[in-house]
Scaffold this motif. Structure first.
Motif, PDB file in Angstrom:
ATOM      1  N   ALA A  46       0.864  -1.182   0.000  1.00  0.00           N
ATOM      2  CA  ALA A  46       0.000   0.000   0.000  1.00  0.00           C
ATOM      3  C   ALA A  46       0.907   1.240   0.000  1.00  0.00           C
ATOM      4  N   PRO A  47       0.414   2.352  -0.575  1.00  0.00           N
ATOM      5  CA  PRO A  47       1.255   3.568  -0.653  1.00  0.00           C
ATOM      6  C   PRO A  47       1.389   4.272   0.709  1.00  0.00           C
ATOM      7  N   ILE A  48       2.256   3.707   1.556  1.00  0.00           N
ATOM      8  CA  ILE A  48       2.442   4.230   2.917  1.00  0.00           C
ATOM      9  C   ILE A  48       3.258   5.519   2.883  1.00  0.00           C
ATOM     10  N   VAL A  49       2.717   6.557   3.540  1.00  0.00           N
ATOM     11  CA  VAL A  49       3.415   7.838   3.622  1.00  0.00           C
ATOM     12  C   VAL A  49       4.275   7.874   4.886  1.00  0.00           C
ATOM     13  N   GLU A  50       3.677   7.470   5.999  1.00  0.00           N
ATOM     14  CA  GLU A  50       4.377   7.477   7.288  1.00  0.00           C
ATOM     15  C   GLU A  50       3.881   6.335   8.156  1.00  0.00           C
ATOM     16  N   LEU A  51       4.783   5.816   8.980  1.00  0.00           N
ATOM     17  CA  LEU A  51       4.413   4.814   9.986  1.00  0.00           C
ATOM     18  C   LEU A  51       4.603   5.458  11.347  1.00  0.00           C
ATOM     19  N   VAL A  89       0.240   1.636  17.026  1.00  0.00           N
ATOM     20  CA  VAL A  89       0.891   1.556  15.719  1.00  0.00           C
ATOM     21  C   VAL A  89      -0.097   2.046  14.657  1.00  0.00           C
ATOM     22  N   PHE A  90       0.333   3.001  13.842  1.00  0.00           N
ATOM     23  CA  PHE A  90      -0.538   3.615  12.834  1.00  0.00           C
ATOM     24  C   PHE A  90       0.215   3.735  11.512  1.00  0.00           C
ATOM     25  N   ALA A  91      -0.521   3.865  10.416  1.00  0.00           N
ATOM     26  CA  ALA A  91       0.110   4.229   9.147  1.00  0.00           C
ATOM     27  C   ALA A  91      -0.750   5.266   8.448  1.00  0.00           C
ATOM     28  N   VAL A  92      -0.083   6.264   7.863  1.00  0.00           N
ATOM     29  CA  VAL A  92      -0.760   7.245   7.013  1.00  0.00           C
ATOM     30  C   VAL A  92      -0.573   6.734   5.583  1.00  0.00           C
ATOM     31  N   ILE A  93      -1.684   6.596   4.867  1.00  0.00           N
ATOM     32  CA  ILE A  93      -1.633   5.996   3.530  1.00  0.00           C
ATOM     33  C   ILE A  93      -2.234   6.935   2.494  1.00  0.00           C
TER      34      ILE A  93
END
Lengths: 251, 251
Positions: A46-51, A89-93
């Protein structure tokens, strides 16, 4: 690794805006939460921007790609979380609309004005499990990047094509492709789902929890199916009904 | 008709205690909310103690038995409600454990340590719709009088016998009655549910959302079933899986 500890940091404000549909559409990003979803996002590219990783979970950092990691305070994690106890734990996508060309050799699930996030996410997860070719999310349905939808989907949107669009136009395409369209509205013309032979390709349409399908769409279906109820319950939950239909109708 | 307007009234305090399991068990009463549930309770002769109607819904009072009505203020209704926007109609019902003698000519749904209230309620509603003979709620499951369970059941507990008890003892009974017990744990001995012939009488056991069935129970099942997953989803929601199994296995 970058570290952000203050909840007043401008970045935190930007992340919190992803909790609303408006904020997500403006930023063209969405937020996922929890070990399972983040691992699915990584696994399926997936196009992950930030973790974002809470400092109390520093030990987990090695599990994830290092270049995109931001360490956040427990307080920030609690503010970003939409669960009672966050896993931190999070991801910005990147929110990229699906531009794939649909293939009509597998069944499709169409969702018409479904409003409950849990039902919507569960139906998409079930379509994925049943090996469907895709899901069409009609206008007027709940936003698929809503945190409750994301939790219920359990990552299925990373591996199943989900199209957002006008169901009337999709129905035209199904007809051109000779794909039967099955509505699910209980009316006089409805037939039991058990009378339909199993096939590879069909479209099944689930409607709104209270009001059912929109009348103009209903008029355009090939057949209208119902699930016979033998007990005293008045109806089935829409996600349960969708599960029974998807697993029974597909070959 | 009696009228109670102050949230500080002793009766209001008693009603509010019904929002917890402890309070319900002590008072041997539970609280239901909303037009549909209250109508089901009346229709199926549930042991109603009191009907609480918000004063803004005074016009509805004629619909319900007059002798048990208490008019309450909007403020009390808001305090008793466990929904975002209350319909302002409640009933206090005697909590009478089911003492019926089970009949084993129809299928049974057994729930082993199911924790999510929405899943539990949805499975009971589905068992009702599928014409099951009853539900056995094993110890360690969420309380069936929890407000979220009640909302998801949609009144099915008024017309389907629900037994609370030790599943090990129930399994003994099923065996004595020659009723096959189907577990739902994915393991090497598991067989696809599509290989099981449709029958009138069987027991299907659904386990905990995260941990599955308890090992000692699993060892006592006749067969262990799984639902083949052809897509990339790792699993199905437990209530969806239960729905597919219940509707497919029953004759």
């Amino acid at each position: 690794m970058e570290t952000i500890l203050s909840v007043k940091n401008e970045r935190v404000k930007q992340w919190k805006k992803l909790q609303t549909r408006k904020g997500r559409e403006k930023a063209k990003r969405y937020l996922i939460e929890g070990f399972h979803l983040v691992e699915e996002a990584i696994h399926y590219d997936a196009p992950i921007v930030e973790l974002l990783i809470s400092e109390e979970h520093e030990d987990l950092a090695f599990k994830y790609p290092l270049d995109k990691q931001v360490m956040i305070s427990k307080e920030i994690a609690n503010q970003l979380s939409e669960t009672p106890t966050t896993q931190g734990v999070f991801a910005v996508i990147s929110l990229e609309k699906n531009q794939a060309t649909p293939t009509f050799t597998k069944p499709f699930l169409c969702l018409d004005t479904v409003q409950d996030p849990g039902n919507l996410g569960t139906m998409i997860r079930t379509a994925d499990a049943a090996g469907f070719g895709g899901v069409v999310l009609g206008s007027g349905s709940v936003d698929m990047y809503n945190s409750k939808v994301l939790r219920s989907m359990q990552g299925s949107h990373f591996h199943l094509p989900i199209f957002e669009g006008d169901l009337t136009e999709w129905f035209e395409t199904f007809k051109q492709q000779n794909v039967p369209i099955y509505g699910t509205e209980l009316n006089e013309a409805a037939v039991s789902y058990t009378s339909i032979p199993k096939t590879d390709a069909f479209a099944i349409v689930m409607g709104n929890e209270g009001n059912g399908m929109q009348a103009d769409l209903l008029a355009k279906t090939t057949k209208n199916l119902y699930i016979p109820i033998t007990g005293k319950a008045e109806s089935l939950n829409v996600a349960v009904a969708a599960g029974i239909l998807m697993f029974t109708l597909k070959k």
